[in-house]
Motif scaffolding. Structure first.
Motif, PDB file in Angstrom:
ATOM      1  N   LEU A 178      18.764  -8.561  -4.105  1.00 25.96           N
ATOM      2  CA  LEU A 178      18.267  -7.269  -3.628  1.00 25.96           C
ATOM      3  C   LEU A 178      17.007  -6.859  -4.385  1.00 25.96           C
ATOM      4  CD1 LEU A 178      18.836  -4.866  -1.741  1.00 25.96           C
ATOM      5  CD2 LEU A 178      20.210  -3.874  -3.570  1.00 25.96           C
ATOM      6  N   GLY A 179      17.010  -7.062  -5.697  1.00 30.43           N
ATOM      7  CA  GLY A 179      15.818  -6.721  -6.478  1.00 30.43           C
ATOM      8  C   GLY A 179      14.623  -7.589  -6.122  1.00 30.43           C
ATOM      9  N   TYR A 180      14.844  -8.902  -5.961  1.00 34.27           N
ATOM     10  CA  TYR A 180      13.741  -9.784  -5.563  1.00 34.27           C
ATOM     11  C   TYR A 180      13.166  -9.370  -4.204  1.00 34.27           C
ATOM     12  CZ  TYR A 180      14.729 -13.163  -9.311  1.00 34.27           C
ATOM     13  OH  TYR A 180      14.886 -13.777 -10.519  1.00 34.27           O
ATOM     14  N   ALA A 181      14.041  -9.033  -3.260  1.00 37.90           N
ATOM     15  CA  ALA A 181      13.573  -8.654  -1.918  1.00 37.90           C
ATOM     16  C   ALA A 181      12.779  -7.356  -1.963  1.00 37.90           C
ATOM     17  CB  ALA A 181      14.760  -8.533  -0.967  1.00 37.90           C
ATOM     18  N   LEU A 182      13.231  -6.380  -2.747  1.00 37.06           N
ATOM     19  CA  LEU A 182      12.510  -5.110  -2.839  1.00 37.06           C
ATOM     20  C   LEU A 182      11.154  -5.290  -3.525  1.00 37.06           C
ATOM     21  CD1 LEU A 182      15.416  -2.663  -3.786  1.00 37.06           C
ATOM     22  CD2 LEU A 182      14.258  -2.889  -1.579  1.00 37.06           C
ATOM     23  N   ILE A 183      11.117  -6.071  -4.602  1.00 33.31           N
ATOM     24  CA  ILE A 183       9.837  -6.327  -5.274  1.00 33.31           C
ATOM     25  C   ILE A 183       8.890  -7.082  -4.345  1.00 33.31           C
ATOM     26  CG2 ILE A 183       8.749  -7.537  -7.204  1.00 33.31           C
ATOM     27  CD1 ILE A 183      11.274  -6.994  -8.824  1.00 33.31           C
ATOM     28  N   THR A 184       9.438  -8.013  -3.571  1.00 30.06           N
ATOM     29  CA  THR A 184       8.612  -8.739  -2.598  1.00 30.06           C
ATOM     30  C   THR A 184       8.002  -7.788  -1.580  1.00 30.06           C
ATOM     31  OG1 THR A 184       9.969 -10.725  -2.859  1.00 30.06           O
ATOM     32  CG2 THR A 184       8.624 -10.562  -0.864  1.00 30.06           C
ATOM     33  N   CYS A 185       8.784  -6.804  -1.116  1.00 29.18           N
ATOM     34  CA  CYS A 185       8.254  -5.816  -0.164  1.00 29.18           C
ATOM     35  C   CYS A 185       7.120  -5.011  -0.782  1.00 29.18           C
ATOM     36  CB  CYS A 185       9.377  -4.883   0.280  1.00 29.18           C
ATOM     37  SG  CYS A 185      10.531  -5.589   1.461  1.00 29.18           S
ATOM     38  N   LEU A 186       7.291  -4.570  -2.032  1.00 25.24           N
ATOM     39  CA  LEU A 186       6.257  -3.760  -2.675  1.00 25.24           C
ATOM     40  C   LEU A 186       4.973  -4.555  -2.893  1.00 25.24           C
ATOM     41  CD1 LEU A 186       8.410  -1.816  -5.311  1.00 25.24           C
ATOM     42  CD2 LEU A 186       7.541  -0.989  -3.115  1.00 25.24           C
ATOM     43  N   ILE A 187       5.105  -5.781  -3.378  1.00 26.42           N
ATOM     44  CA  ILE A 187       3.900  -6.597  -3.602  1.00 26.42           C
ATOM     45  C   ILE A 187       3.227  -6.943  -2.275  1.00 26.42           C
ATOM     46  CG2 ILE A 187       3.055  -8.792  -4.508  1.00 26.42           C
ATOM     47  CD1 ILE A 187       5.243  -8.692  -6.597  1.00 26.42           C
ATOM     48  N   SER A 188       4.028  -7.280  -1.267  1.00 28.64           N
ATOM     49  CA  SER A 188       3.454  -7.590   0.051  1.00 28.64           C
ATOM     50  C   SER A 188       2.740  -6.374   0.625  1.00 28.64           C
ATOM     51  CB  SER A 188       4.557  -8.051   1.002  1.00 28.64           C
ATOM     52  OG  SER A 188       5.166  -9.230   0.539  1.00 28.64           O
ATOM     53  N   LEU A 189       3.304  -5.184   0.397  1.00 26.46           N
ATOM     54  CA  LEU A 189       2.658  -3.959   0.867  1.00 26.46           C
ATOM     55  C   LEU A 189       1.322  -3.743   0.166  1.00 26.46           C
ATOM     56  CD1 LEU A 189       3.565  -1.765   2.907  1.00 26.46           C
ATOM     57  CD2 LEU A 189       4.333  -0.419   0.948  1.00 26.46           C
ATOM     58  N   ALA A 190       1.294  -3.986  -1.142  1.00 24.21           N
ATOM     59  CA  ALA A 190       0.047  -3.820  -1.891  1.00 24.21           C
ATOM     60  C   ALA A 190      -1.006  -4.844  -1.478  1.00 24.21           C
ATOM     61  CB  ALA A 190       0.328  -3.930  -3.392  1.00 24.21           C
ATOM     62  N   VAL A 191      -0.569  -6.042  -1.116  1.00 23.19           N
ATOM     63  CA  VAL A 191      -1.515  -7.074  -0.678  1.00 23.19           C
ATOM     64  C   VAL A 191      -1.959  -6.834   0.759  1.00 23.19           C
ATOM     65  CG1 VAL A 191      -1.767  -9.545  -0.205  1.00 23.19           C
ATOM     66  CG2 VAL A 191      -0.629  -8.790  -2.298  1.00 23.19           C
ATOM     67  N   ALA A 192      -1.038  -6.421   1.620  1.00 24.06           N
ATOM     68  CA  ALA A 192      -1.322  -6.348   3.046  1.00 24.06           C
ATOM     69  C   ALA A 192      -2.175  -5.140   3.415  1.00 24.06           C
ATOM     70  CB  ALA A 192      -0.010  -6.313   3.839  1.00 24.06           C
ATOM     71  N   TYR A 193      -2.050  -4.031   2.694  1.00 26.72           N
ATOM     72  CA  TYR A 193      -2.798  -2.823   3.069  1.00 26.72           C
ATOM     73  C   TYR A 193      -4.318  -3.037   3.025  1.00 26.72           C
ATOM     74  CZ  TYR A 193      -0.230   1.396   4.307  1.00 26.72           C
ATOM     75  OH  TYR A 193       0.448   2.352   5.003  1.00 26.72           O
ATOM     76  N   PRO A 194      -4.885  -3.525   1.942  1.00 30.17           N
ATOM     77  CA  PRO A 194      -6.346  -3.740   1.969  1.00 30.17           C
ATOM     78  C   PRO A 194      -6.780  -4.797   2.967  1.00 30.17           C
ATOM     79  CG  PRO A 194      -5.388  -4.571  -0.074  1.00 30.17           C
ATOM     80  CD  PRO A 194      -4.326  -3.794   0.597  1.00 30.17           C
ATOM     81  N   VAL A 195      -5.951  -5.838   3.147  1.00 29.54           N
ATOM     82  CA  VAL A 195      -6.316  -6.880   4.113  1.00 29.54           C
ATOM     83  C   VAL A 195      -6.342  -6.311   5.531  1.00 29.54           C
ATOM     84  CG1 VAL A 195      -5.625  -9.086   5.117  1.00 29.54           C
ATOM     85  CG2 VAL A 195      -5.462  -8.742   2.650  1.00 29.54           C
ATOM     86  N   ALA A 196      -5.267  -5.600   5.901  1.00 32.95           N
ATOM     87  CA  ALA A 196      -5.204  -5.016   7.241  1.00 32.95           C
ATOM     88  C   ALA A 196      -6.285  -3.956   7.434  1.00 32.95           C
ATOM     89  CB  ALA A 196      -3.819  -4.408   7.474  1.00 32.95           C
ATOM     90  N   TYR A 197      -6.563  -3.168   6.399  1.00 31.64           N
ATOM     91  CA  TYR A 197      -7.601  -2.139   6.481  1.00 31.64           C
ATOM     92  C   TYR A 197      -8.972  -2.764   6.708  1.00 31.64           C
ATOM     93  CZ  TYR A 197     -10.246   2.057   5.194  1.00 31.64           C
ATOM     94  OH  TYR A 197     -11.097   3.137   5.203  1.00 31.64           O
TER      95      TYR A 197
END
Length: 325
Positions: free
Chosen positions: A110-129
């Protein structure tokens, strides 16, 4: 030529050369576009789409329900001396889930999955923007450059990523060359290596929903936000993020669900202390020959994913109700 009478009863002939009044023909278009006809047309279209969706829906639902019933009933079964599963009514597998070792693995996953979501969100926002608002005519090309590499087999990509993160890989060699790492620094066989593999494997599922949300966003909101909030960071936090939160929520669900049950990243880039619940399920089914306990672990994983999906659906329904107001 037709004549008409005035109020005194005298016949009045139309002026010479004047067009004779005629009765307009009935408007067929108006007759065909009556509310009843429009209702009939709207009714036919949903029925058509319903019939087209029905075969695939029944096929997927049937196999899903049957597989869930098999796993649920097998979780109450036992194994014979040869390791073959036997259906029954035994709750020992369910009570075994309370073992602290299983709880630790579940919390780690559960912790790995949540951290993966946060890091993916931080990476994906500037790329998508950058693609949605600054890509211009190259938007489709940039999206293809991101998506097409992920068509390769997931296992092959994880093997390649493990080579990049290995002790003699290009990443650590570059970090040692610039002084950010020493000979004892490791990425593989650590939790950071497992999370790096999960982010690499599922970050594309975060980029696509965010890109779609930013494509639909009204860019005038960003211009108004710059006038109100000033700096680009405050504008991003108070304008862009709230306007694209549904895309972010969809991306988190698409990343969290497969990351929670993944076992390839933990197997290739982790060690004995980084195993996830997917590794336990795989071990019980293929190596331990304990299918009932593996089924019980599967039901536990599906329960966690179900509550996560339920929370997403409730949040989405609440956002839709607020938007309807």
């Amino acid at each position: 030529m037709a004549t008409r009478s005035n109020r005194t009863g005298t016949a009045v002939r139309p002026p010479q050369g004047a067009a004779e009044p005629t009765t307009p023909p009935p408007d067929r278009t108006r007759h065909e576009s009556t509310p009843r006809a429009r209702t009939r047309t709207r009714t036919r279209q949903p029925r058509l789409w319903t019939w087209l969706l029905l075969p695939g829906t029944l096929w997927m639902t049937g196999f899903l329900v049957v597989s869930l019933l098999l796993v649920a009933t097998l979780a109450l079964g036992t194994t014979d001396p040869l390791g073959n599963p036997r259906f029954g009514l035994n709750f020992a597998n369910l009570t075994a889930l309370a073992d602290p070792a299983y709880r630790t693995v579940l919390l780690r996953s559960l912790g790995y999955a949540l951290i993966t979501c946060l890091i993916s969100l931080a990476v994906a926002y500037p790329v998508a923007y950058a693609i949605a608002l600054r890509g211009g005519r190259f938007k489709n090309l940039l999206i293809a450059a991101i998506v097409v590499p992920f068509f390769a087999n997931y296992l092959v990509r994880m093997y390649g990523w493990s080579v990049v993160l290995s002790d003699d890989g290009p990443l650590l060699r570059a970090l040692r060359a610039i002084g950010f790492a020493d000979d004892g620094t490791k990425i593989l066989q650590t939790g950071a290596g497992v999370i790096a593999g999960l982010v690499y494997g599922f970050v594309v599922f975060m980029i696509i929903p965010l890109y779609a949300a930013m494509e639909r966003m009204d860019t005038s909101l960003i211009e108004a936000g710059r006038d109100l909030y000033g700096g680009p960071l405050r504008t991003f936090l108070f304008v862009t993020v709230p306007a694209t939160r549904q895309g972010a929520a969809a991306g988190c669900v698409l990343v969290f669900l497969p990351a929670m049950g993944d076992f390839v990243s933990a197997q290739l880039m982790g060690g004995p202390d980084q195993i996830m619940i997917g590794n336990l399920i795989q071990d019980k089914f293929f190596q331990g020959q304990n299918w009932p306990l593996g089924s019980a672990l599967t039901m536990l994983l599906m329960a966690v994913l179900f509550f996560g999906m339920l929370g997403y659906l409730r949040r989405t329904r609440k956002d839709e109700a607020e938007a309807a107001r």
